[in-house]
Design an enzyme around this catalytic site. Sequence first.
Site, short mmCIF file in Angstrom:
data_model
loop_
_atom_site.label_atom_id
_atom_site.label_comp_id
_atom_site.label_asym_id
_atom_site.label_seq_id
_atom_site.Cartn_x
_atom_site.Cartn_y
_atom_site.Cartn_z
N GLU A 116 0.80 -1.21 0.00
CA GLU A 116 0.00 0.00 0.00
C GLU A 116 0.83 1.25 0.00
OE1 GLU A 116 -4.16 -1.38 2.00
OE2 GLU A 116 -2.98 0.17 2.95
N CYS A 129 3.45 8.37 1.58
CA CYS A 129 4.05 7.37 2.46
C CYS A 129 4.28 6.11 1.61
CB CYS A 129 3.08 7.11 3.60
SG CYS A 129 3.69 5.95 4.80
N CYS A 136 6.94 -7.27 6.66
CA CYS A 136 8.17 -6.88 7.34
C CYS A 136 8.58 -8.03 8.25
CB CYS A 136 7.92 -5.62 8.18
SG CYS A 136 9.42 -4.98 8.96
N CYS A 140 7.71 -5.81 15.14
CA CYS A 140 7.46 -4.87 16.25
C CYS A 140 6.06 -5.16 16.77
CB CYS A 140 7.58 -3.43 15.78
SG CYS A 140 9.24 -3.06 15.20
N CYS A 143 2.89 -3.24 15.68
CA CYS A 143 2.76 -2.90 14.26
C CYS A 143 2.05 -4.00 13.50
CB CYS A 143 4.14 -2.67 13.66
SG CYS A 143 4.10 -2.38 11.88
N GLU A 192 10.91 -2.49 6.30
CA GLU A 192 12.06 -1.82 6.89
C GLU A 192 13.00 -1.42 5.74
OE1 GLU A 192 13.44 -0.54 9.78
OE2 GLU A 192 14.99 -0.11 8.28
N ASN A 324 -2.25 3.31 17.01
CA ASN A 324 -3.41 2.95 16.22
C ASN A 324 -3.74 1.50 16.46
OD1 ASN A 324 -5.11 3.88 14.04
ND2 ASN A 324 -3.28 5.09 13.53
N CYS A 367 -0.52 4.59 10.06
CA CYS A 367 0.71 3.79 10.18
C CYS A 367 0.41 2.42 10.75
CB CYS A 367 1.68 4.42 11.17
SG CYS A 367 2.00 6.12 10.90
N1 SAH Z 1 9.99 -0.03 9.33
C1 SAH Z 1 10.22 1.36 9.45
C2 SAH Z 1 9.28 2.22 8.63
C3 SAH Z 1 7.84 1.81 8.57
S1 SAH Z 1 6.87 1.96 10.03
C4 SAH Z 1 10.19 1.77 10.93
O1 SAH Z 1 9.78 0.97 11.74
O2 SAH Z 1 10.61 2.88 11.20
C5 SAH Z 1 6.48 3.69 10.10
C6 SAH Z 1 6.18 4.18 11.52
O3 SAH Z 1 4.87 3.77 11.94
C7 SAH Z 1 7.14 3.63 12.54
O4 SAH Z 1 7.58 4.62 13.43
C8 SAH Z 1 6.28 2.62 13.24
O5 SAH Z 1 6.80 2.32 14.46
C9 SAH Z 1 4.94 3.29 13.28
N2 SAH Z 1 3.82 2.40 13.57
C10 SAH Z 1 3.71 1.10 13.25
N3 SAH Z 1 2.55 0.58 13.72
C11 SAH Z 1 1.91 1.58 14.35
C12 SAH Z 1 0.66 1.66 15.03
N4 SAH Z 1 -0.16 0.62 15.13
N5 SAH Z 1 0.30 2.86 15.57
C13 SAH Z 1 1.12 3.92 15.43
N6 SAH Z 1 2.31 3.91 14.80
C14 SAH Z 1 2.71 2.74 14.26
FE1 SF4 Z 2 8.57 -3.48 10.45
FE2 SF4 Z 2 8.60 -0.84 11.01
FE3 SF4 Z 2 6.43 -2.38 11.54
FE4 SF4 Z 2 8.64 -2.67 12.98
S1 SF4 Z 2 7.34 -0.81 12.88
S2 SF4 Z 2 7.36 -4.35 12.12
S3 SF4 Z 2 10.23 -2.34 11.46
S4 SF4 Z 2 7.26 -1.91 9.52
#
Ligand code: SAH
Ligand code: SF4
Length: 398
Positions: A116, A129, A136, A140, A143, A192, A324, A367
Amino acid sequence: MQIPGLVDPVPVPRPATTRADGKTAIVGLSRIRLREAFEAAGMDAKAAKMRTSQVWNWVYHRGVTEIDAMANISKEARALIDAHFVVGRPEITEAQVSSDGTRKWLLRFDDGNEAECVFIPDADRGTLCVSSQVGCTLNCRFCFTGTMKLVRNLTAGEIVGQVMLARDALGEWPSSQDGRMLTNIVMMGMGEPLYNFEAVRDALHIVMDGDGLGLSKRRITLSTSGVVPMMARAGAEIGVNLAVSLHAVTKEVRDEIVPINKRYGIEELLAACAAYPGANNARRITFEYVMLDGKNDSDADAYELVRLIRKYDLPAKVNLIPFNPWPGSDYLCSPPERVERFSSIVFAGGISAPVRRPRGRDIMAACGQLKSSSEKISRADLDRAAAEKEIGWTEVAA
Ligand code: SAH
Ligand code: SF4
């Protein structure tokens, strides 16, 4: 030394497949590779050089999608190019517009994989974005992307293709026109980016090319969860703004929510930030910090955040992101008063810490919620797989 944990050491389990028609996609090739490809297709060196700049202009400046539309190229040359190449765009399988103007596109690539891409308009800018991987590997815990089963790196063409599609949809060709909506790019979609370094680098070079899409490196931000060994190269070879997904200030909490921390810890990460070329007060490093209720949002966490940033003397700002939630997520978002309090402590420490407004919630564009319809695995499955891996690694190490 390899430290057992939740981190997947194999970031690319599935390579991209080639096009079924055997043709080469032009989007994503550097100028040099395009010229070489034209020569390989039968052009002499001089013709290949000339056709490369013409095709580059048609593709990245004018946004044409058909080789036949390249009017200043002779019919014979066009036929030759057409026999071996396509311009190449991902297919849009779904397009949504939020009540706040945010747009989301679900893209399908040639091998059927999907990712997306989200456009977020603001008063003074429009930010795209962009995704760097399908899924990924980093898991995390907060996420949604980390729960996706399928993972592969996107090619440079697939990454640039997201920018081209957004330009198509916003009607923004030729790319030199004034008042463009798409002004900024953040590598904050799925994946990532520093686990797909070469493709991201090559794609961003094309995006920054002055004869084409022409976005300045000051308007591009790469976000990493902390792939420390790749950060210096990112600074030297890409040179865009850096965002770091910090999210916690203690080893215990960051190990839990950003498991790559088990491999590259907070201090190591901040030292890499301090060494990042080009970071200064005009171009600060952004620390992303997702607000998780009762997990990382205490006053003590906020003070520690200030202390750490000061310790490394970082030109930094902090983006506080309200968590979120997604179906099955383990956490809740911190209450608004808590977020405000956290923000005011960091501000009082002399560091800008705005609270990010969630955008596009009605279309799940926020995000970590990208590609919500994709195949997912449960948290329990992930934990089980990680535990099995941990055992495997221990056995290997023993
Ligand atoms: N993998 C990279 C870039 C993609 S994630 C990274 O982790 O930096 C982009 C951003 O969205 C990151 O800061 C991530 O931690 C945040 N993010 C992921 N899931 C989220 C959620 N459920 N609520 C708020 N932010 C989130
Ligand atoms: Fe991957 Fe970034 Fe999500 Fe972590 S926050 S699982 S590095 S996309």
